[in-house]
Design an enzyme around this catalytic site. Structure first.
Site, PDB file in Angstrom:
ATOM      1  CB  ALA A  72      -0.962   0.088   1.062  1.00  0.00           C
ATOM      2  CG  MET A  73       1.963   5.228  -1.971  1.00  0.00           C
ATOM      3  SD  MET A  73       3.803   5.326  -1.326  1.00  0.00           S
ATOM      4  CE  MET A  73       3.880   6.755  -1.113  1.00  0.00           C
ATOM      5  CD  GLU A  74       3.898   6.398   2.827  1.00  0.00           C
ATOM      6  OE1 GLU A  74       3.807   5.504   2.097  1.00  0.00           O
ATOM      7  OE2 GLU A  74       5.185   6.732   2.949  1.00  0.00           O
ATOM      8  CD  GLU A 108       0.781   2.151   3.548  1.00  0.00           C
ATOM      9  OE1 GLU A 108       1.334   3.275   3.691  1.00  0.00           O
ATOM     10  OE2 GLU A 108       1.609   1.223   3.697  1.00  0.00           O
ATOM     11  CG  HIS A 164       3.597   6.274   6.287  1.00  0.00           C
ATOM     12  ND1 HIS A 164       4.953   6.332   6.807  1.00  0.00           N
ATOM     13  CD2 HIS A 164       3.702   5.026   5.715  1.00  0.00           C
ATOM     14  CE1 HIS A 164       5.671   5.508   6.475  1.00  0.00           C
ATOM     15  NE2 HIS A 164       5.172   4.541   5.980  1.00  0.00           N
ATOM     16  CD  GLU A 207       7.948   3.133   4.887  1.00  0.00           C
ATOM     17  OE1 GLU A 207       7.368   2.492   5.758  1.00  0.00           O
ATOM     18  OE2 GLU A 207       7.694   3.759   3.994  1.00  0.00           O
TER      19      GLU A 207
HETATM   20 ZN   LIG Z   1       5.421   2.483   5.188  1.00  0.00          ZN
END
Ligand SMILES: [Zn+2]
Length: 879
Positions: free
Chosen positions: A267-269, A303, A306, A325
């Site tokens: 997944a991407m934040e 996510e 973040h 991270e």
């Molecule tokens: Zn991450």
């Protein structure tokens, strides 16, 4: 061989960006044959480093259509375009640049930048994908305010999304429409996102601690409309938790989650618009396992967290990746521990770290948590950056205490909000808030390799004193032959003859004598003496795995059995069981004729299976034998076939001798009630399915009927997949075929379940799996463009089916090399990740080494190998 070597980028070469971007106004025209991107940049020379420099913007696979500086078209002689950049030599100190590019999202198989997946447009810009969309200074320390107007056909793409708040929308000619998004927070371009598709929307709301109402929206394909509830629920719990534990409130008016089938990562934040791999966000009781529910909860939280640790405070450069991270993995594991069983959570984290990160730390790709160099940053989304990075933050939490850590994180967010910073600044905030000197601790960021702590002890009966001596060392790693001692928080307890926890009274320390202490190791060798003891205690070392190190201590089997029963630290009870089983498996490897397994192990497991008063979440972890991957990591020269045989013999003996207890355990934990992913219910299902798999391992007839019944009557995917896996790995040939067929027929229209069906077959240790795996690649549901399918077949085979992947004839290695070569041209990120099982060839026995090395050489020989794969292969073969 490739003609030119990819360039290595060094941390020591970091310079401030010569130009800053104040504002970016983007306009996307999306069509079926491509996309036109209009970008207007408000640029300004950086007062701290831009004197006299030309403007150089990154770009990749772009067609430049138009270029204007302050409203004037530039003559072709005024700029230079290369395959990776746009350069303008003469620019004023402050100016506006208008750039139009043409790109081909529908042909983008690398899945970086803007691409199409299942008929929708979506983006992935971390780490360097934005340069595949338009020319830009693609580095995280350039933070700008973005506005984005998206235009597309209204019937095909009714939903048009980007970061921030939607401020304008309207109709255009030819059935097209547009939506404009404005993000008020400056952000690096790797956090940019865009989505356009025919998606269904699920809505919810969240009221923040200051009383603001946030609009939560989840966008999925229409067929997945019923699979959103758990993700939305996890999101709300994450938002509340981050307010309570870190004092962090959400900042925009809208928070959006989108599920995408084709995605390289989990997944991407992206700011306000998180994009998820479908497999990491969609759940329902009858299609997702307990493990999937837990993964969704953890990744949604990760996510979301973040938004502060990564977005509001971001990384200065990609060498600092662990800044966001490591800290965020630590935060999500704290969250998961608070939501479920903290001990089970800790065991899962450590098992992954000790198996896979320790392997990375002792292999050719070993690198510090803050690396010094890389060729391709995509190769550094590693377990070292994520998991070891999280352990480093966890050690700070242990050293500062919960309150001190909170003070440090408050100071960090307050000082650096809106900035791009380094791991050093994170540690500095911890130092300043707590008045501590962490100079030595910083070595965790600088030195690669797993520290080894050798512990020895002695007991003086007359004086009643007990001495513990610790010696630490770190093995050499590529580029780092000499290592200095590190600052290791080492938690211990001492256990008396009757299993009681003893007070830890240090000689010369007049304070309280607690039953647990965190010793701070800072030198190569240190001794601690405890007094007031009547008899020799059993030490409980590195409680809760307080540091990512290997502990060496000459435990006897009786001591380990004692710790399994009496240690008040749940993690160490589990660890004692693992050490005992490892010792027994290793001794069987040394004597292949031996069939008898130490009866003390059988007794210990009988106790675990039968005593329902024990913490069942812990028991289910204790019943899992050490994995083959872990046994390989522990070996000096791993012989996979003999590891597999020895482990199988132990499993056989346990299952045969505990057969009645397994049946009873199965029946006791059977529950036909409604599905709920609660810690207690998860533990019960796990126990039941472990018992089932052991029974089928010994071809037990009653186990077989239980499995068939469970398979057909299951009310949830955990039980159905558990039964399927047990049958597939058994010798009941007809049952395995019929259950596989039935399962596929039932779920053929659900890609996530079909991926499970693939991976259960690809990971089966039965003989002949490679032929079956090759056949799966021809299956109509397999898709070479979809990373999840590749992972569920090739990844599961090479990563989990170790006995077949390491087959003596080298067929597994040749199979992997062949497919890496094919994927290198279409999706180099995924290809580079698949190389990993071959990289540590030097740590295997002679019977494996040659085949693994030959496979690497075969890959290296491909002309125009991608930078991604080249880096991993060349480092593996070097030295
Ligand atoms: Zn991450």
């Amino acid at each position: 061989m490739r003609t030119s070597q990819p360039q290595t980028i060094y941390l020591k070469d970091y310079r401030q960006p010569p130009f800053l971007v104040e504002r970016v106004d983007l306009r996307f025209e999306l069509f079926e044959d491509g996309a036109r991107v209009h970008s207007t940049l408000a640029l300004r020379r950086n007062p701290d480093g831009g004197q006299g420099a030309p403007l150089e913007l990154d770009g990749d696979s772009l067609v430049l259509e138009q270029l204007e500086l302050d409203g004037e078209s530039l003559a072709e002689s005024a700029y230079q375009v290369t395959p990776s950049s746009l350069r303008i030599d003469q620019v004023p100190d402050e100016f506006s640049l208008y750039v139009v590019t043409w790109i081909l999202p529908q042909d983008n198989t690398r899945l970086e930048g803007l691409y199409k997946s299942s008929g929708m447009f979506c983006t992935q810009c971390e780490a360097e994908g934005f340069r595949c969309i338009t020319y830009f200074p693609d580095r995280p320390d350039v933070m700008a305010r973005f506005s984005t107007r998206v235009e597309a056909d209204k019937a095909r793409y009714p939903v048009l999304l980007s970061n921030g708040n939607d401020v304008d929308r309207g109709e255009l000619a030819d059935g097209r429409h547009y939506v404009t998004w404005e993000d008020p927070f400056p952000k690096p371009c790797y956090l940019f996102a865009l989505v356009a598709g025919d998606l269904t929307e699920k809505r919810d709301t969240f009221t923040t601690m200051s009383g603001r109402s946030i609009d939560l929206r989840m966008y999925v394909e229409h067929r997945n409309a019923e699979k959103c509830d758990y993700a939305l629920d996890s999101l709300k719990r994450s938002m509340r938790w981050d307010e309570e534990v870190y004092g962090r409130e959400y900042d925009l008016d809208i928070f959006m989650i989108v599920a995408v089938d084709d995605f390289n990562m989990g997944a991407m934040e992206n700011k306000g618009l998180n994009i998820f791999n479908s497999s990491c966000v969609l759940t329902s009781a009858d299609t997702a396992t307990d493990a999937a529910f837990q993964r969704v909860e953890a990744i949604v939280a990760h996510e979301y967290f973040h938004n502060w640790s990564g977005n509001r405070v971001t990384c200065r450069d990609w060498f600092q990746l662990s800044l966001k991270e490591g800290f965020t993995v630590f935060r999500d594991s704290q969250f998961s521990a608070d939501m479920g069983s903290p001990t089970a959570q800790r065991i899962d984290n450590v098992a992954l770290l000790r198996t896979a990160q320790f392997a990375e730390d002792s292999g050719p790709m070993a690198h510090p948590v803050r690396p010094d160099s890389y060729m391709e940053i995509s190769n550094f989304y590693t377990l070292t950056i994520y998991e070891k990075g999280a352990e480093v933050v966890r050690m700070l939490h242990t050293l500062m205490g919960a309150d001190g850590f909170r003070a440090g994180s408050d100071l960090y967010f307050e000082r650096h909000d809106g900035q791009a910073v380094t791991t050093d600044e994170f540690v500095k905030a911890m130092e300043d808030a707590n008045g501590r000197d962490l100079t030595l601790f910083r070595r965790w960021y600088q030195q690669a390799g797993t520290p080894v702590v050798e512990v020895s002890d002695s007991f003086d009966e007359t004086a009643g004193t007990y001495q513990l001596t610790f010696r630490q060392s770190i093995p050499a790693t590529p580029g780092q032959s000499e290592k200095l001692p590190q600052h290791i928080p080492f938690a211990i307890g001492l256990i008396g003859e009757n299993g009681q926890s003893l007070p830890l009274q240090l000689v010369g320390d007049s304070g309280d004598a607690p039953e647990e202490r965190v010793l701070e190791l800072t030198e190569q060798e240190q001794t601690f003496t405890f007094e007031g003891l009547n008899a020799r205690p059993v030490p409980s070392l590195l409680r809760e795995f307080s540091a990512p190190v290997k502990v060496k201590y000459p435990w006897t089997r009786d001591q380990l059995l004692f710790l399994m029963t009496y240690d008040s630290d749940g993690f160490n009870r589990w660890d004692a069981g693992q050490r005992l089983t490892v010792d027994i498996i290793q001794s069987l490897m040394d004597s292949p004729q031996e069939t008898v397994v130490d009866p003390r192990l059988v007794t210990a497991f009988r106790h675990l299976l039968s005593d329902s008063r024990l913490d069942q979440a812990l028991v289910t972890k204790m019943l899992q034998l050490p994995t083959e991957a872990y046994l390989i990591e522990l070996a000096d020269e791993a012989d996979v076939q003999s590891i597999h045989k020895a482990r199988t013999r132990v499993l056989n003996q346990l299952a045969l001798q505990l057969r009645d207890e397994l049946i009873a355990c199965y029946r006791r934990n059977t529950d036909d009630g409604a599905y709920a992913p609660t810690p207690d219910a998860i533990a019960r299902r796990s126990l039941k399915n472990t018992a089932l798999s052991w029974l089928l391992h010994i071809n037990d007839e009653e186990g077989r009927s239980l499995a068939l019944r469970q398979f057909s009557k299951a009310t949830n995917m955990t039980d159905q997949a558990g039964a399927l896996r047990a049958l597939v790995n058994s010798d009941f040939e007809e049952d395995r075929t019929s259950s596989l067929d039935a399962f596929y027929a039932q779920f053929s229209d659900d890609p996530q379940v079909v991926e499970q069906w693939f991976s259960i077959q690809a990971a089966s240790p039965r003989a002949g799996t490679l032929d079956a795996v090759s056949a799966l690649l021809e299956h109509k549901a397999f898709d070479w463009k979809n990373p999840n399918k590749i992972r569920s077949v090739i990844g599961a085979f090479a990563g989990q089916n170790l006995v077949n992947f390491h087959a003596a004839d080298g067929s597994g290695y040749r199979f992997l090399a062949q497919h890496i070569l094919a994927l290198d041209s279409t999706n180099p990120q995924i290809a580079a990740r698949l190389v990993s099982p071959l990289t540590r060839w030097r740590r295997y026995s002679a019977s494996h080494r040659e085949g693994m090395k030959a496979a690497l050489e075969q890959i290296q020989a491909k002309p125009d190998l991608s930078k991604d794969v080249y880096e991993v292969v060349s480092k593996s073969l070097a030295g």
